[in-house]
Design an enzyme around this catalytic site. Structure first.
Site, PDB file in Angstrom:
ATOM      1  N   GLU A  63       5.534  -1.176   0.791  1.00  0.00           N
ATOM      2  CA  GLU A  63       5.120  -2.627   0.480  1.00  0.00           C
ATOM      3  C   GLU A  63       6.104  -3.319  -0.471  1.00  0.00           C
ATOM      4  OE1 GLU A  63       0.331  -2.788   1.429  1.00  0.00           O
ATOM      5  OE2 GLU A  63       1.513  -4.741   0.162  1.00  0.00           O
ATOM      6  N   TYR A 102       5.326 -11.434   8.531  1.00  0.00           N
ATOM      7  CA  TYR A 102       4.680 -10.338   7.504  1.00  0.00           C
ATOM      8  C   TYR A 102       5.955  -9.151   7.770  1.00  0.00           C
ATOM      9  CZ  TYR A 102       2.252  -7.071   4.503  1.00  0.00           C
ATOM     10  OH  TYR A 102       1.982  -6.107   3.531  1.00  0.00           O
ATOM     11  N   GLU A 104       8.017  -5.834   5.683  1.00  0.00           N
ATOM     12  CA  GLU A 104       7.996  -4.696   4.404  1.00  0.00           C
ATOM     13  C   GLU A 104       9.284  -4.019   4.739  1.00  0.00           C
ATOM     14  OE1 GLU A 104       4.614  -2.110   4.025  1.00  0.00           O
ATOM     15  OE2 GLU A 104       3.150  -3.818   4.187  1.00  0.00           O
ATOM     16  N   HIS A 159       3.899   3.981   6.186  1.00  0.00           N
ATOM     17  CA  HIS A 159       3.039   3.172   5.724  1.00  0.00           C
ATOM     18  C   HIS A 159       2.149   2.596   6.950  1.00  0.00           C
ATOM     19  CE1 HIS A 159       1.283  -0.971   3.916  1.00  0.00           C
ATOM     20  NE2 HIS A 159       0.444  -0.043   3.914  1.00  0.00           N
ATOM     21  N   ASP A 193       1.364   5.964   2.384  1.00  0.00           N
ATOM     22  CA  ASP A 193       0.231   5.338   2.506  1.00  0.00           C
ATOM     23  C   ASP A 193      -0.357   5.405   3.817  1.00  0.00           C
ATOM     24  OD1 ASP A 193      -2.056   4.059   2.532  1.00  0.00           O
ATOM     25  OD2 ASP A 193      -1.402   2.131   1.831  1.00  0.00           O
ATOM     26  N   ASP A 238      -3.181   7.838   0.338  1.00  0.00           N
ATOM     27  CA  ASP A 238      -1.797   8.064   0.206  1.00  0.00           C
ATOM     28  C   ASP A 238      -1.659   9.741   0.306  1.00  0.00           C
ATOM     29  OD1 ASP A 238      -0.486   5.654  -1.064  1.00  0.00           O
ATOM     30  OD2 ASP A 238      -2.818   5.703  -1.538  1.00  0.00           O
ATOM     31  N   HIS A 278      -2.845   0.844  -5.648  1.00  0.00           N
ATOM     32  CA  HIS A 278      -2.809   2.610  -5.114  1.00  0.00           C
ATOM     33  C   HIS A 278      -2.116   3.077  -6.365  1.00  0.00           C
ATOM     34  CE1 HIS A 278      -3.060   2.503  -0.681  1.00  0.00           C
ATOM     35  NE2 HIS A 278      -2.919   1.251  -0.737  1.00  0.00           N
TER      36      HIS A 278
END
Ligand SMILES: *[C@@H]1O[C@H](CO)[C@@H](O)[C@H](O)[C@H]1NC(C)=O
Ligand SMILES: *[C@@H]1O[C@H](CO)[C@@H](O)[C@H](O)[C@H]1NC(C)=O
Length: 307
Positions: A63, A102, A104, A159, A193, A238, A278
């Site tokens: 992220e 969006y 990452e 992720h 994750d 995770d 997290h």
């Protein structure tokens, strides 16, 4: 005792080994929850991140939303100022995601004195037979770590998007097979994750995953381990999964766990949530040469004494 000096030397050496033994090779995975400019501006958040990340020889950061590409360089500068005993560098994926709005990045931060990067591979968006399985395709990196029992290993980050967790974890198995063939290696770790719990992945769906049923894979972060900061949630999102006997044998038994930085640094829940929702998860690798060098030292010492 005829050689008190030698005895002292021996004790000192054992002492040094013990101290270093505390810091065996550590691999970590941390979802930084929307890491970008606004977090980089918060002094205490950056300080805590530096403390957490410099505990590890290699960290997978997830992220990373750094659209202006400024926050990550600032973080690296921080790490190098905070920990003067090591130098830190990073390899980062492209910005990944289905929508422009969006995206990452996967980022691997590593100590340059214990680790070198020997290969990088961005898993493609559309492979034949697997049409756009992932929201964020794995950015696969091969590392050389000569001091570990394993010497060389590959890290496959993921992720998952919560809505498609099952599908993406199934596809991750294919990535594993692809990487094994491509680099002719068995030493592969999948980490990140995975959203592999609670509302996103039921126990029953998980038990059908090839990543779970295949004997050659070991899930090191155990179920019912809380990897979330919020006191109202307890989910094992995770994960660290290793492939092959050599990898399992190179892992320090029972060392895989979340790092509860809230407890460790005595933060309030609110302060901890400023850093991330997290906990990082981590695992230790055995030191490959420690026993050998120590026994060699003992042998030469005994030879010296008996002369
Ligand atoms: C691990 O290996 C390195 C390199 O051989 C060595 O310098 C170090 O002392 C070892 N660590 C321990 C715990 O003995
Ligand atoms: C889930 O997968 C479908 C089909 O591959 C895709 O169209 C959709 O955008 C995915 N959802 C998310 C949140 O990534």
């Amino acid at each position: 005792m005829r050689h008190p000096f030698l005895l002292q030397l021996l004790l000192a050496y054992v002492g040094v080994c013990d101290v270093r033994g505390v810091s065996e090779f550590k691999i970590c995975a941390f979802n930084l929850q929307h890491f970008g400019e606004s977090k980089a501006k918060k002094e205490d958040v950056m300080h805590t991140l530096a403390k957490i990340i410099t505990r590890c020889d290699v960290s997978l950061l997830q992220e990373v939303r750094d659209s202006k590409q400024k926050a990550l360089p600032q973080l690296l500068e921080r790490l190098n100022k905070y920990d003067i005993y090591h130098k830190y560098a990073a390899v980062a994926s492209e910005r990944l995601g289905r929508s422009e709005a969006y995206q990452e990045q996967y980022v691997f931060v590593y100590r340059t004195d214990t680790v070198t990067v020997t290969g990088q591979y961005q898993y493609p968006d559309n492979r034949p037979g697997d049409v756009d399985a992932f929201s964020r395709e794995p950015f696969v990196v091969r590392f050389k770590a000569p001091k570990t029992a394993l010497k060389e290993f590959v890290l496959v980050p993921q992720h998952t998007s919560p809505a498609n967790t099952t599908k993406e974890l199934e596809a991750l198995y294919d990535v594993l097979q692809h990487v094994r063939k491509m680099w002719k290696t068995e030493n592969v770790m999948l980490l990140g994750d995975f959203n592999a719990d609670c509302a996103y992945l039921s126990k029953r769906s998980r038990q059908k995953l090839r990543l779970f049923t295949e004997n050659s894979l070991s899930w090191l972060i155990k179920d019912k381990t809380d990897t979330t900061v919020r006191s109202t949630t307890s989910c094992t999102y995770d994960r660290i999964v290793v492939h092959g006997d050599a990898f399992v044998n190179a892992v320090v038994p029972f060392s895989a766990k979340p790092f509860n930085f809230q407890l460790e640094y005595q933060l309030t829940e609110e302060q901890a949530l400023m850093v991330s929702d997290h906990y990082p998860v981590e695992v230790l690798l055995k030191n490959g040469t420690a026993k050998l060098s120590f026994s060699l030292f003992l042998i030469s010492l005994l030879t010296f004494i008996s002369r």
